[in-house]
Scaffold this active site. Structure first.
Site, short mmCIF file in Angstrom:
data_model
loop_
_atom_site.label_atom_id
_atom_site.label_comp_id
_atom_site.label_asym_id
_atom_site.label_seq_id
_atom_site.Cartn_x
_atom_site.Cartn_y
_atom_site.Cartn_z
N CYS A 113 27.41 -5.17 -8.31
CA CYS A 113 27.34 -6.12 -7.19
C CYS A 113 27.87 -5.54 -5.88
O CYS A 113 27.54 -6.02 -4.81
CB CYS A 113 28.09 -7.40 -7.51
SG CYS A 113 27.26 -8.32 -8.79
N HIS A 263 28.12 -11.10 -0.73
CA HIS A 263 27.41 -11.00 -2.00
C HIS A 263 27.21 -12.41 -2.56
O HIS A 263 28.04 -13.30 -2.34
CB HIS A 263 28.23 -10.12 -2.97
CG HIS A 263 27.70 -10.15 -4.36
ND1 HIS A 263 26.38 -9.85 -4.64
CD2 HIS A 263 28.28 -10.47 -5.55
CE1 HIS A 263 26.19 -9.97 -5.93
NE2 HIS A 263 27.32 -10.35 -6.51
N ASN A 293 21.69 -14.52 -8.33
CA ASN A 293 22.43 -13.28 -8.07
C ASN A 293 21.49 -12.09 -8.32
O ASN A 293 21.15 -11.81 -9.47
CB ASN A 293 23.66 -13.23 -9.01
CG ASN A 293 24.50 -11.99 -8.80
OD1 ASN A 293 24.11 -11.06 -8.10
ND2 ASN A 293 25.66 -11.96 -9.44
N1 ACO Z 1 24.59 -24.27 -19.20
C1 ACO Z 1 25.32 -25.29 -19.69
N2 ACO Z 1 26.57 -25.12 -20.16
C2 ACO Z 1 27.09 -23.89 -20.11
C3 ACO Z 1 26.37 -22.79 -19.62
C4 ACO Z 1 25.08 -23.03 -19.15
N3 ACO Z 1 24.31 -22.06 -18.64
N4 ACO Z 1 27.16 -21.69 -19.69
C5 ACO Z 1 28.31 -22.07 -20.22
N5 ACO Z 1 28.27 -23.40 -20.48
C6 ACO Z 1 29.31 -24.26 -21.05
C7 ACO Z 1 30.38 -23.48 -21.75
O1 ACO Z 1 30.00 -23.20 -23.09
C8 ACO Z 1 31.57 -24.42 -21.68
O2 ACO Z 1 31.41 -25.40 -22.68
P1 ACO Z 1 32.70 -25.98 -23.48
O3 ACO Z 1 33.57 -26.60 -22.41
O4 ACO Z 1 32.10 -26.95 -24.42
O5 ACO Z 1 33.33 -24.78 -24.09
C9 ACO Z 1 31.37 -25.12 -20.34
O6 ACO Z 1 30.00 -24.92 -19.99
C10 ACO Z 1 32.25 -24.57 -19.25
O7 ACO Z 1 32.17 -23.16 -19.27
P2 ACO Z 1 33.08 -22.29 -18.36
O8 ACO Z 1 32.84 -20.87 -18.69
O9 ACO Z 1 34.47 -22.82 -18.40
O10 ACO Z 1 32.46 -22.61 -16.93
P3 ACO Z 1 33.00 -22.15 -15.54
O11 ACO Z 1 33.32 -23.35 -14.75
O12 ACO Z 1 34.00 -21.07 -15.63
O13 ACO Z 1 31.66 -21.53 -14.89
C11 ACO Z 1 30.58 -19.45 -14.43
C12 ACO Z 1 31.04 -20.43 -15.50
C13 ACO Z 1 29.56 -20.15 -13.54
C14 ACO Z 1 29.92 -18.27 -15.11
C15 ACO Z 1 31.80 -19.03 -13.58
O14 ACO Z 1 32.84 -18.60 -14.42
C16 ACO Z 1 31.46 -17.93 -12.63
O15 ACO Z 1 30.66 -18.07 -11.74
N6 ACO Z 1 32.09 -16.76 -12.76
C17 ACO Z 1 31.81 -15.63 -11.92
C18 ACO Z 1 30.59 -14.98 -12.48
C19 ACO Z 1 30.05 -13.94 -11.63
O16 ACO Z 1 30.23 -13.94 -10.44
N7 ACO Z 1 29.33 -13.05 -12.26
C20 ACO Z 1 28.56 -12.13 -11.62
C21 ACO Z 1 29.27 -10.97 -11.04
S1 ACO Z 1 27.94 -10.05 -10.85
C22 ACO Z 1 28.00 -8.45 -11.27
O17 ACO Z 1 28.87 -7.71 -10.95
C23 ACO Z 1 26.88 -8.07 -12.12
#
Ligand code: ACO
Length: 336
Positions: A113, A263, A293
């Site tokens: 990223c 980003h 992304n």
């Molecule tokens: N759809 C529905 N539910 C989902 C999904 C989905 N796609 N994905 C996860 N869940 C569920 C989980 O299983 C969890 O369920 P549970 O509570 O029953 O266990 C619930 O949703 C909450 O999951 P969390 O992981 O706690 O959700 P969070 O609020 O942390 O959001 C996210 C997740 C969006 C991925 C967030 O952590 C985030 O944006 N992190 C940064 C990610 C990022 O920027 N990545 C890219 C960097 S890019 C690079 O360098 C390649």
């Protein structure tokens, strides 16, 4: 004073649009969950016969056209991508073949990223030293072929899209630092302690079998594994730090910046950074809603979209920051 400047932008996304509701047919997710947690409404996915360098090629042609430049004038190619056409050689070499510009150096940047900020910084250094004058810098990703499109992979699969953005960077003689277009600074960082918090483990020599064997495939090591919470927490800390370093070096304050092109990993990350710095909403240009992304392509896509939307004009002072796998992070401040 010899400096580099961005003379043109270009972008390309494949035509197929995948809405959140389309993903909900493939995995247990919903439009509401994706929008609420990320801001993403849709993304583009490439056709099976497309590769990353095809996307890079289309974006490069637009940037060259917008620069009124023939491809033969370019004296270096840099491609940032985490989704290369093949293990080796680099995607820059495949782009070079497609452009038909043999002989000039072609360099791949694997900083995920933060890839575009690293690539911009490398181009800036080569231009400042006088080694090259016209460098094509591309960020391109074809993520869709590498996502696990089912319930197990949903936490990552909903986040990513395909696309490419490109800029032409040229040497410029800066007389007035307050008005002339140029790159003021780039700041680059990494901390490999977190290498396994967001990664694709296979194929690779770090695996016990033949780089990728039945075991790696059974364990799904060829799909991205992400600790989303750790990524989020570090992104909202590191991107502001990289911006602060740029402001300090250039003796700038938030008010001096005309446009922030960050980003695009998660709208909540960018909203938190904007809040932290008290940046007014109209000064932050986000595209994640439309493209998700696209990793190394988010910033050049943002630049091109902002130009075409009339939001980014010549002479404006722009700040970009990125954070991603590695962990890597960085910032760039440039007068457009
Ligand atoms: N759809 C529905 N539910 C989902 C999904 C989905 N796609 N994905 C996860 N869940 C569920 C989980 O299983 C969890 O369920 P549970 O509570 O029953 O266990 C619930 O949703 C909450 O999951 P969390 O992981 O706690 O959700 P969070 O609020 O942390 O959001 C996210 C997740 C969006 C991925 C967030 O952590 C985030 O944006 N992190 C940064 C990610 C990022 O920027 N990545 C890219 C960097 S890019 C690079 O360098 C390649």
């Amino acid at each position: 004073m010899l400096r580099s400047k961005i003379v043109s932008t270009g972008m390309y996304v494949p035509p197929q649009i995948i809405k959140n509701d389309d993903l909900a047919k493939m995995m247990d997710t919903s439009d509401e969950w994706i929008r609420q947690r990320t801001g993403i409404e849709q993304r583009h996915w490439a056709a099976d016969d497309t590769s990353t360098s095809d996307l890079a090629y289309e974006a490069a042609l637009v940037a060259l056209k917008n620069a009124n430049m023939d491809k033969s004038e370019i004296d270096m190619l840099i491609v940032a991508t985490l989704s290369p056409d093949h293990e080796f050689p680099g995607t820059a070499c495949f782009l070079q073949k497609k452009l038909g510009v043999p002989g000039i150096p072609a360099l791949d940047v694997r900083q995920q990223c933060t890839g575009f900020i690293y690539a911009m910084s490398i181009a800036d250094q080569f231009i400042r030293t006088g080694m090259y004058q016209k460098i094509l810098v591309v960020g391109a990703e074809l993520q869709s072929k590498g996502l696990e499109k089912n319930d197990q992979g949903r936490d990552v699969a909903v986040l990513f899209g395909d696309g490419a953005g490109a800029v032409v960077m040229c040497a410029t003689e800066v007389k007035d630092v307050k008005t002339d277009s140029h790159v003021l600074s780039t700041h680059l960082y990494a901390d490999g302690t977190f290498a396994e918090e967001l990664w694709v483990a296979a194929p690779g020599s770090g695996n016990s079998s033949d780089r990728i064997g039945t075991k790696e495939i059974e364990d799904k090591l060829h799909f991205p594994q992400m600790n989303g919470k750790t990524v989020f927490l570090n992104a909202v800390k590191r991107m502001p730090e990289a911006l602060q370093a740029a402001f300090k070096q250039n003796e700038l304050s938030i008010e001096d910046i005309d446009l922030f092109i960050f980003h695009q990993a998660n709208l909540r990350i960018n909203d938190m950074i904007a809040k932290q710095f008290n940046i007014p909403e109209h000064k932050v240009f986000n595209t994640i809603q439309k493209f998700a992304n696209t990793t190394a392509a988010t910033i050049p896509i943002g630049l091109d979209e902002a130009v075409r939307a009339g939001k980014l004009k010549k002479g404006m002072l722009v700040a970009s920051a990125a954070f991603g796998s590695g962990f890597t992070w960085g910032s760039a401040v440039y007068r457009f």
